[in-house]
Design a protein around this motif. Structure first.
Motif, PDB file in Angstrom:
ATOM      1  N   ALA A  23      11.290  -1.092  -5.031  1.00  0.00           N
ATOM      2  CA  ALA A  23      12.586  -1.650  -4.564  1.00  0.00           C
ATOM      3  C   ALA A  23      11.892  -2.801  -4.001  1.00  0.00           C
ATOM      4  O   ALA A  23      10.875  -3.103  -3.163  1.00  0.00           O
ATOM      5  N   GLU A  24      12.787  -3.936  -3.962  1.00  0.00           N
ATOM      6  CA  GLU A  24      12.706  -5.412  -3.399  1.00  0.00           C
ATOM      7  C   GLU A  24      13.718  -5.610  -2.355  1.00  0.00           C
ATOM      8  O   GLU A  24      14.798  -5.273  -2.941  1.00  0.00           O
ATOM      9  N   PHE A  25      13.314  -6.023  -1.267  1.00  0.00           N
ATOM     10  CA  PHE A  25      14.302  -6.554  -0.237  1.00  0.00           C
ATOM     11  C   PHE A  25      14.164  -8.029   0.025  1.00  0.00           C
ATOM     12  O   PHE A  25      12.899  -8.242   0.526  1.00  0.00           O
ATOM     13  N   ARG A  26      15.072  -8.772  -0.138  1.00  0.00           N
ATOM     14  CA  ARG A  26      14.789 -10.297  -0.004  1.00  0.00           C
ATOM     15  C   ARG A  26      15.830 -10.804   0.700  1.00  0.00           C
ATOM     16  O   ARG A  26      17.118 -10.584   0.548  1.00  0.00           O
ATOM     17  N   VAL A  43       3.306  -0.935   0.556  1.00  0.00           N
ATOM     18  CA  VAL A  43       4.468  -1.736   1.157  1.00  0.00           C
ATOM     19  C   VAL A  43       3.786  -2.952   1.529  1.00  0.00           C
ATOM     20  O   VAL A  43       2.795  -2.989   2.359  1.00  0.00           O
ATOM     21  N   LYS A  44       4.469  -3.919   1.252  1.00  0.00           N
ATOM     22  CA  LYS A  44       3.977  -5.247   1.821  1.00  0.00           C
ATOM     23  C   LYS A  44       5.326  -5.914   2.659  1.00  0.00           C
ATOM     24  O   LYS A  44       6.378  -6.014   2.037  1.00  0.00           O
ATOM     25  N   ILE A  45       5.194  -6.288   3.646  1.00  0.00           N
ATOM     26  CA  ILE A  45       6.194  -6.955   4.665  1.00  0.00           C
ATOM     27  C   ILE A  45       5.757  -8.481   4.970  1.00  0.00           C
ATOM     28  O   ILE A  45       4.680  -8.605   5.378  1.00  0.00           O
ATOM     29  N   GLY A  61      -4.685   4.106   6.990  1.00  0.00           N
ATOM     30  CA  GLY A  61      -5.881   3.928   6.479  1.00  0.00           C
ATOM     31  C   GLY A  61      -5.794   2.710   5.403  1.00  0.00           C
ATOM     32  O   GLY A  61      -5.036   2.933   4.287  1.00  0.00           O
ATOM     33  N   GLY A  62      -6.506   1.988   5.430  1.00  0.00           N
ATOM     34  CA  GLY A  62      -6.693   0.790   4.510  1.00  0.00           C
ATOM     35  C   GLY A  62      -5.708  -0.390   4.689  1.00  0.00           C
ATOM     36  O   GLY A  62      -5.731  -1.110   4.158  1.00  0.00           O
ATOM     37  N   ALA A  63      -4.938  -0.015   5.808  1.00  0.00           N
ATOM     38  CA  ALA A  63      -3.764  -1.129   6.073  1.00  0.00           C
ATOM     39  C   ALA A  63      -4.526  -2.492   6.520  1.00  0.00           C
ATOM     40  O   ALA A  63      -5.705  -2.456   6.959  1.00  0.00           O
ATOM     41  N   TYR A  64      -3.773  -3.506   6.286  1.00  0.00           N
ATOM     42  CA  TYR A  64      -4.516  -4.911   6.392  1.00  0.00           C
ATOM     43  C   TYR A  64      -3.354  -5.671   7.247  1.00  0.00           C
ATOM     44  O   TYR A  64      -2.378  -5.916   6.583  1.00  0.00           O
ATOM     45  N   ILE A  65      -3.687  -5.943   8.382  1.00  0.00           N
ATOM     46  CA  ILE A  65      -2.636  -6.402   9.211  1.00  0.00           C
ATOM     47  C   ILE A  65      -3.088  -7.954   9.869  1.00  0.00           C
ATOM     48  O   ILE A  65      -4.188  -7.867  10.443  1.00  0.00           O
TER      49      ILE A  65
END
Length: 134
Positions: A23-26, A43-45, A61-65
């Motif tokens: 799903a894409e929210f723009r 998910v990418k925000i 785990g593996g999150a990149y903030i």
């Protein structure tokens, strides 16, 4: 998979027991949205106002903030008079986390397991031991 589009609409959605992978929210307002018992891996925000966001009982785990905080100088939304409210981490398992090039001014670390934690390559336990000897 069925393609459902919601455009220029004000609506309160209730999505249950559904797969909306990809799903894409723009340009969407999602204030006070609630996600419970969801799989959101990958998910990418981007370019989001996440003020007052609460994440609980989540696996990161593996999150990149990265690039978190107020807009930097030169950004159209930059305001030198605005100060970001503090971020709070509580009961988090951050073993092996890497914090690089971050402003940690006035950070408070309380009642935490610091075993093996280093700051610029120096063991924090050793620093505290020396500090307590003086």
């Amino acid at each position: 998979m069925q393609d459902v589009q919601i455009v220029n609409t004000i609506a309160q959605l209730s999505v249950k027991q559904s797969c909306i992978d990809g799903a894409e929210f723009r340009d969407v307002k999602l204030s006070k949205a609630s996600f419970t018992d969801v799989a959101m891996d990958g998910v990418k925000i981007t370019d989001a106002n996440l003020s007052d966001l609460e994440i609980e009982n989540a696996q990161l785990g593996g999150a990149y903030i990265h690039n978190i905080g107020m807009p930097p100088k030169g950004h159209p939304m930059y305001n030198p008079n605005v100060k970001m409210r503090p971020v709070k981490f509580e009961d988090c398992f951050l073993e092996g986390a890497i914090i690089t090039n971050c402003n940690l001014a006035n950070v408070q670390v309380t009642d935490c397991n610091l075993e093996g934690m280093t700051i610029n390559g120096i063991l924090v336990e050793e620093l505290l031991k020396k500090w307590n000897q003086d």
